[in-house]
Write an enzyme that holds these catalytic residues in place. Structure first.
Site, PDB file in Angstrom:
ATOM      1  N   ASP A 162       0.810  -1.207   0.000  1.00 41.52           N
ATOM      2  CA  ASP A 162       0.000   0.000   0.000  1.00 41.52           C
ATOM      3  C   ASP A 162       0.851   1.269   0.000  1.00 41.52           C
ATOM      4  OD1 ASP A 162      -2.358   1.566   0.292  1.00 41.52           O
ATOM      5  OD2 ASP A 162      -2.099   1.599   2.469  1.00 41.52           O
ATOM      6  N   ASN A 425       6.550  -7.657   6.326  1.00 39.37           N
ATOM      7  CA  ASN A 425       5.321  -7.002   6.767  1.00 39.37           C
ATOM      8  C   ASN A 425       4.117  -7.702   6.176  1.00 39.37           C
ATOM      9  OD1 ASN A 425       3.851  -4.605   7.995  1.00 39.37           O
ATOM     10  ND2 ASN A 425       3.077  -4.598   5.883  1.00 39.37           N
ATOM     11  N   GLU A 426       3.239  -8.147   7.072  1.00 38.91           N
ATOM     12  CA  GLU A 426       1.951  -8.723   6.700  1.00 38.91           C
ATOM     13  C   GLU A 426       2.019  -9.745   5.580  1.00 38.91           C
ATOM     14  OE1 GLU A 426      -1.111  -5.814   6.192  1.00 38.91           O
ATOM     15  OE2 GLU A 426      -1.027  -5.228   8.297  1.00 38.91           O
ATOM     16  N   ASN A 479      -0.401  -5.876  13.437  1.00 33.49           N
ATOM     17  CA  ASN A 479      -1.004  -4.751  12.724  1.00 33.49           C
ATOM     18  C   ASN A 479      -2.513  -4.958  12.756  1.00 33.49           C
ATOM     19  OD1 ASN A 479       1.650  -4.232  12.058  1.00 33.49           O
ATOM     20  ND2 ASN A 479       1.410  -4.566   9.856  1.00 33.49           N
ATOM     21  N   TYR A 481      -6.641  -3.180  12.761  1.00 36.27           N
ATOM     22  CA  TYR A 481      -7.477  -2.031  12.402  1.00 36.27           C
ATOM     23  C   TYR A 481      -8.904  -2.182  12.911  1.00 36.27           C
ATOM     24  CZ  TYR A 481      -3.512  -0.410   9.747  1.00 36.27           C
ATOM     25  OH  TYR A 481      -2.265   0.051   9.405  1.00 36.27           O
ATOM     26  N   TYR A 485     -10.923  -1.027   9.412  1.00 39.96           N
ATOM     27  CA  TYR A 485     -11.321  -2.015   8.399  1.00 39.96           C
ATOM     28  C   TYR A 485     -12.315  -3.021   8.974  1.00 39.96           C
ATOM     29  CZ  TYR A 485      -7.387  -0.327   5.589  1.00 39.96           C
ATOM     30  OH  TYR A 485      -6.521   0.458   4.873  1.00 39.96           O
ATOM     31  N   GLU A 516       0.898  -1.572  14.015  1.00 39.18           N
ATOM     32  CA  GLU A 516       0.029  -0.695  13.220  1.00 39.18           C
ATOM     33  C   GLU A 516      -1.345  -0.654  13.854  1.00 39.18           C
ATOM     34  OE1 GLU A 516      -0.250  -1.446   8.989  1.00 39.18           O
ATOM     35  OE2 GLU A 516       1.920  -1.706   8.793  1.00 39.18           O
ATOM     36  N   TRP A 561      -0.128   3.756  12.890  1.00 40.87           N
ATOM     37  CA  TRP A 561      -0.031   3.847  11.444  1.00 40.87           C
ATOM     38  C   TRP A 561      -0.792   5.065  10.991  1.00 40.87           C
ATOM     39  CZ3 TRP A 561       3.304   1.648   8.437  1.00 40.87           C
ATOM     40  CH2 TRP A 561       3.142   1.763   7.051  1.00 40.87           C
ATOM     41  N   LYS A 580      -3.834   7.972   6.792  1.00 45.48           N
ATOM     42  CA  LYS A 580      -3.790   7.590   8.212  1.00 45.48           C
ATOM     43  C   LYS A 580      -2.718   8.355   8.985  1.00 45.48           C
ATOM     44  CE  LYS A 580      -5.834   3.054   7.526  1.00 45.48           C
ATOM     45  NZ  LYS A 580      -5.654   2.918   6.062  1.00 45.48           N
TER      46      LYS A 580
HETATM   47  C1  GCB Z   1      -1.452  -2.385   6.562  1.00 43.27           C
HETATM   48  C2  GCB Z   1      -0.139  -2.281   5.883  1.00 43.27           C
HETATM   49  C3  GCB Z   1       0.216  -0.860   5.529  1.00 43.27           C
HETATM   50  C4  GCB Z   1      -1.007  -0.143   5.002  1.00 43.27           C
HETATM   51  C5  GCB Z   1      -2.051  -0.116   6.096  1.00 43.27           C
HETATM   52  C6  GCB Z   1      -3.346   0.567   5.646  1.00 43.27           C
HETATM   53  O1  GCB Z   1      -1.778  -3.308   7.224  1.00 43.27           O
HETATM   54  O2  GCB Z   1       0.899  -2.891   6.590  1.00 43.27           O
HETATM   55  O3  GCB Z   1       1.238  -0.878   4.575  1.00 43.27           O
HETATM   56  O4  GCB Z   1      -0.725   1.135   4.527  1.00 43.27           O
HETATM   57  O5  GCB Z   1      -2.371  -1.407   6.462  1.00 43.27           O
HETATM   58  O6  GCB Z   1      -3.472   1.767   5.851  1.00 43.27           O
HETATM   59  O7  GCB Z   1      -4.203  -0.101   5.090  1.00 43.27           O
END
Ligand code: GCB
Length: 605
Positions: A162, A425-426, A479, A481, A485, A516, A561, A580
């Site tokens: 991303d 990462n992820e 990480n 959200y 999300y 994150e 993040w 973000k």
């Molecule tokens: C994530 C990623 C990061 C993205 C973020 C997002 O999990 O590691 O690279 O930018 O989410 O904002 O969706």
């Protein structure tokens, strides 16, 4: 590979500035040997910078393939008789370099340095032509991965991370000299025993035997001298490996970036110990240890506050910029952050130098981002691929990934600020294929550097009980959200679900860092009743997260993040990039910055 430096036996010249630049529209330059002459129809391109946003040309912004850079440089007259090298701090994502008509280097990977010994190709006082072809294609065998699809409209780059696929010469290019017999590698690792510090060092030398008798190896010895920040000698050693002890040591610590100088020298015993080569390395004496659910620095529990960042700015893209770096570090200090992660690739070495000096703690990450076709593919409408398979991410990719780990550690292992390696990462991590892919990479990382914990950032799709890779990590980096999300806009439901998941992870008995958590926020959008995208929602979202973290003792860190808004490829969930950021892309604070500042300043020792 030692970085270029100015010193009593070494000089360097930065080749930054405007280079000649051509987009290889049809991909013919390599066949046609474009390095053999001046590039045809060039435009001026700044180095360092991403080339993508410099011009107004959409074709260049979205270019998939080769671009060519060229410059001329003069080797200083005073360098006669010296070894001369050409070094690129990075070329994203791969490059081939020629000096005059001769190919001198080829390098894979966009965020680590490479160099070439060009002594035999240059004459002191004379000019040289340097030509570089830089390629930005992401494939299943690159780190980060991607796939180029042929379409009736030309090649289209697909990738699963991303942030915008910026490319070019993002960091400085150096011409530098060393003596012919020179120090070629220097590594340190440090320890503490009460008030005594230790510095274990290892040195490689390259002795030039072309001088016959006068270059006999046995007349060359190695000496190291450790000086404190005031310049006073505190320890001294002889030989290419050994341990120095420092009584009454002042350790490097978070918020107190105290550095010693280790001066390594090759000395010539037949010439009254004349210094043949000398190299100075800044050394911070500190320890890092994971014990139970604690992350200890110098034996003290450490709680990470800070961010996942990006190297990203308007116009320059991922080009390193000391101005932005210095300002970012001031903002980190202002907000009370003590750490950041180099999401999602190794940052410029200048960044780590400053983190060393300012006592900022760094989680250092490879460019292995987007090893997960389950993320971008669905959202952005790309074709679906299996993540790990013979045709996609496979054994060959793992070898490239392993090399990325080797180069990251080789470059950064001497930095006291770096307390942990993040090897990805992820990635997809809930499948047996993922487990098999990652197990040897964890082993490799530990073998190269037993002194630091190793981890990776786990994705929400592989929660506790499903993730098969976390078992190899010393620290759980999550990480998440919840409230963005997942349970978007419903912070009550988010809080319950997040707490439940974190409690499950806490049962593993390892420290947890939330690497994150964040909510897209449009600077200037306000709401009395907080709604997603408003500044007030970002504040409430962060507060909800903090309530959860504060209830779980195994949580030893929170990195929001993101530090600042940043560029991404376009898509229906990205409005002029990812929003973000706690700061905007030009570093203005959103309301969340003040909220974080209140929390983090109060947490400072
Ligand atoms: C994530 C990623 C990061 C993205 C973020 C997002 O999990 O590691 O690279 O930018 O989410 O904002 O969706």
């Amino acid at each position: 590979m030692l970085r270029p430096q100015d010193g009593p036996t070494r000089d360097r010249r930065r080749l930054d500035g405007l280079w000649r630049f051509v987009r290889d529209v049809d991909g013919v330059g390599r066949d046609q040997g474009w390095w053999r002459q001046a590039l045809q129809g060039p435009r001026d391109m700044p180095v360092p910078a991403s080339y993508n946003d410099i011009t107004t040309d959409r074709a260049l912004r979205d270019h998939v393939g080769d671009v060519w850079y060229q410059t001329t440089a003069r080797v200083p007259r005073g360098w006669a008789g010296q070894r001369v090298a050409l070094r690129f701090d990075s070329a994203t994502h791969r490059a081939v370099v020629w000096v005059g008509d001769t190919q001198v280097a080829a390098h894979e990977g966009g965020y680590t340095p490479f160099e070439a010994d060009i002594t035999e190709l240059v004459t002191a006082g004379a000019g040289i032509r340097i030509t570089v072809v830089v390629n930005n294609e992401l494939t299943w065998q690159s780190i980060p991965p991607g796939v180029v699809e042929d379409t009736p409209d030309g090649p289209r780059q697909i990738y699963y991370h991303d942030f915008f696929n910026y490319a070019g010469l993002h960091r400085s290019v150096w011409l530098y000299s060393t003596p012919r017999s020179h120090l070629s590698e220097l590594t340190v690792s440090t320890g503490l025993d009460g008030t005594t510090g230790t510095v274990d060092y290892g040195i490689d030398v390259a002795i030039d035997h072309s001088g016959g008798e006068s270059a006999r190896a046995d007349r060359h010895g190695v000496r190291v001298i450790l000086r404190d920040a005031a310049g006073a000698e505190v320890a001294r050693g002889l030989g290419t490996a050994g341990q120095l002890t420092v009584p009454d040591v002042r350790p490097w610590a978070p918020g107190d970036g105290y550095l010693y100088d280790l001066v390594a020298q090759i000395i010539d015993s037949e010439r009254d110990d004349e210094v043949v080569d000398s190299y100075t390395l800044a050394v911070g004496i500190r320890t890092v240890e994971v014990r139970g659910t604690e992350f200890l620095i110098n034996g003290e529990p450490f709680y990470f506050t800070g961010f996942g960042k990006h190297e990203d700015a308007a116009i320059r893209g991922k080009g390193h910029d000391d101005v932005l770096l210095a300002h970012d570090v001031e903002l980190l200090d202002w907000i009370g952050a003590n750490s950041f992660r180099t999401s999602h690739y190794p940052y410029a070495e200048e960044v780590l130098d400053l983190a060393d000096r300012r006592g900022i703690v760094v989680i250092d990450e490879t460019a292995a981002v987007g090893l997960n076709t389950g993320i971008g593919g669905g959202v952005f409408g790309g074709r679906r691929y299996e993540t790990f398979s013979a045709d996609t991410i496979n054994d060959a990719t793992r070898e490239v990934h392993a090399q990325a780990i080797r180069e990251l550690i080789a470059r950064d292992r001497n930095h006291p600020c770096v307390v942990m390696w993040s090897i990805a990462n992820e990635p997809e991590s809930h499948t047996e294929a993922a487990r098999a892919y990652f197990e040897p990479l964890f082993a490799l990382t530990r073998e190269i550097d037993p002194s630091r914990p190793v981890s990776f950032a786990n994705v929400g799709m592989a929660p506790h009980g499903k993730c098969l890779v976390s078992q190899y990590a010393d620290v759980l980096m999550l990480n998440r959200y919840y409230g963005w999300y997942v349970h978007s806009g419903d912070l009550a439901a988010a809080e319950r679900a997040w707490q439940a998941e974190l409690e499950a992870w806490a049962g593993d008995g390892k420290p947890i860092i939330i690497t994150e958590y964040g909510a897209d926020t449009l600077s200037g959008l306000h709401a009395v009743v907080p709604q997603p995208w408003s500044e007030e929602y970002q504040v409430e979202y962060l507060e909800m997260n903090h309530r959860v973290f504060d209830r779980i003792p195994a949580v030893v860190g929170e990195q929001v993040w993101n530090f600042a808004d940043f560029a991404t490829k376009s898509g229906i969930i990205r409005v002029d990039g990812n929003k973000k950021g706690v700061f905007t892309r030009d570093r203005r604070p959103k309301s969340a910055a003040f909220a974080l500042r209140r929390r983090w300043q109060a947490m400072r020792p």
